[in-house]
Design an enzyme around this catalytic site. Structure first.
Site, PDB file in Angstrom:
ATOM      1  N   CYS A   1     -13.274  57.444  35.618  1.00 20.13           N
ATOM      2  CA  CYS A   1     -13.517  56.030  35.311  1.00 20.13           C
ATOM      3  C   CYS A   1     -12.789  55.196  36.359  1.00 20.13           C
ATOM      4  O   CYS A   1     -12.680  55.611  37.513  1.00 20.13           O
ATOM      5  CB  CYS A   1     -13.117  55.687  33.875  1.00 20.13           C
ATOM      6  SG  CYS A   1     -11.370  55.977  33.470  1.00 20.13           S
ATOM      7  N   TRP A   2     -12.305  54.023  35.993  1.00 19.40           N
ATOM      8  CA  TRP A   2     -11.701  53.135  36.988  1.00 19.40           C
ATOM      9  C   TRP A   2     -10.352  53.655  37.485  1.00 19.40           C
ATOM     10  O   TRP A   2     -10.103  53.757  38.682  1.00 19.40           O
ATOM     11  CB  TRP A   2     -11.549  51.737  36.388  1.00 19.40           C
ATOM     12  CG  TRP A   2     -10.928  50.745  37.326  1.00 19.40           C
ATOM     13  CD1 TRP A   2      -9.688  50.188  37.241  1.00 19.40           C
ATOM     14  CD2 TRP A   2     -11.507  50.192  38.512  1.00 19.40           C
ATOM     15  NE1 TRP A   2      -9.454  49.318  38.291  1.00 19.40           N
ATOM     16  CE2 TRP A   2     -10.568  49.306  39.080  1.00 19.40           C
ATOM     17  CE3 TRP A   2     -12.742  50.368  39.147  1.00 19.40           C
ATOM     18  CZ2 TRP A   2     -10.814  48.598  40.256  1.00 19.40           C
ATOM     19  CZ3 TRP A   2     -12.990  49.656  40.320  1.00 19.40           C
ATOM     20  CH2 TRP A   2     -12.026  48.787  40.856  1.00 19.40           C
TER      21      TRP A   2
END
Length: 357
Positions: free
Chosen positions: A100-101
């Protein structure tokens, strides 16, 4: 000391172990994914664009606890949908890499559930941000490792085609215009195609260079720092501009013929052609732009293209090539006889021969 977590792929292992995974899953929102992502990744968002914005607003305006409660419900629902729609038929041996981020809760939740099912899922340390650091460091390293030889030439001389032909004869190439989805001039945007983001462009360059051998020279076109709306990383641009130059030369007649073939979309979408020429108004004035528009309306494309070359593109090329490419010499050139397939093949062979001499 790194904490013990058997489901974390540490960033320093990323490149060496990437080939071991059957699929790379980006669980960020579609908007985040569209800006840039690991090459080959698929997007299985655990929060869509609207849900991500909703959770962010709740976090700021109400409380982190309220945001986490709703976020957990939405993430759980979306993970269930991805499993049901995309993963149910996969065997136990299937092995995904998930990010993810920042390598935090979104990818952690997906990784945990897949491992509880029985798959050997791994979560990328630091997520996309860690990958982004890998790209930046990799481009800096490439600028020091690779040796570039530059195919230069006036607009319409067929540099891109010659570059692609040279690849067929064994040359390593870096096609920056293809990666930027732009042909590098005021008329250069590709019809019906959007350029990548700056980060996406840099990732594409990084990925292309990963598949090249730094011990051998790489052919690249002479480019401005900007290719449409994206720019070539500074260290790489400097290394390219210090490369030896091979000029591809062709007659004005050949260049006009080639440009009409390559930019045929402007012959039918004349309004788009006019809108692009309007960008030159400050340089040439309204009277000149009006004359060019009249030529478009009359269908006088060969005459118009030749005038654009002589008046706009050629003077710009002559000044910029000497200024920006210090190893350019007029004596080192290959002649393109015409714009036939045979002529491009012959020119490409000559370029490769110079490359290997």
């Amino acid at each position: 000391m790194q904490p013990s977590n058997p489901h974390i792929l540490w960033l320093d292992q990323f490149l060496s172990e990437l080939h071991q995974f059957d699929l790379i899953i980006d669980v960020r929102s579609p908007a985040e994914f569209a800006l840039d992502h690991i090459p080959g990744a698929v997007n299985f968002p655990v929060l869509n664009n609207e849900e991500r914005a909703q959770i962010g607003t709740l976090y700021k305006q109400v409380s982190p606890f309220a945001a986490k409660k709703l976020g957990a419900a939405l993430v759980s629902k979306n993970i269930a949908l991805h499993i049901e729609q995309n993963l149910l038929e996969l065997p136990r041996e299937w092995r995904p890499l998930i990010y993810c981020w920042r390598g935090g809760e979104r990818s952690g939740a997906f990784t945990h559930i897949l491992n509880r099912i029985g798959w050997k899922a791994m979560q990328l340390e630091s997520g996309y941000q860690g990958f982004r650091r890998t790209v930046i460091d990799g481009l800096e390293h490439a600028a020091s490792m690779f040796r570039f030889q530059v195919v230069c030439g006036m607009t319409g001389s067929g540099k891109t085609r010659a570059l692609q032909e040279a690849k067929q004869y064994g040359a390593q190439i870096l096609d920056l215009e293809a990666l930027a989805i732009h042909r590098g001039s005021v008329l250069g945007n590709e019809p019906n195609s959007e350029q990548p983001s700056q980060k996406g462009f840099e990732t594409a360059i990084w990925n292309a260079l990963r598949n090249l051998d730094p011990s051998k020279p790489v052919l690249v076109e002479s480019e401005s720092k900007k290719v449409g709306g994206v720019h070539i990383p500074d260290a790489l641009m400097q290394k390219i501009r210090n490369g030896a130059c091979i000029e591809l030369r062709s007659s004005t007649q050949t260049r006009v013929s080639w440009l009409i073939r390559e930019y045929h979309h402007f012959l039918t979408d004349t309004d788009n052609f006019k809108s692009k020429l309007a960008l030159l108004t400050a340089h040439y004035g309204k009277v000149q732009i009006s004359k060019w528009n009249e030529a478009i309306d009359a269908g006088n494309f060969p005459e118009l293209v030749e005038e654009l070359l002589v008046k706009h593109y050629d003077p710009s090329y002559q000044s910029s090539i000497v200024r920006n490419f210090p190893q350019y010499t007029m004596e080192n050139f290959v002649q393109l006889e015409n714009d036939s397939d045979e002529a491009f093949a012959k020119a490409a062979k000559a370029i490769v021969a110079k490359l290997n001499s």
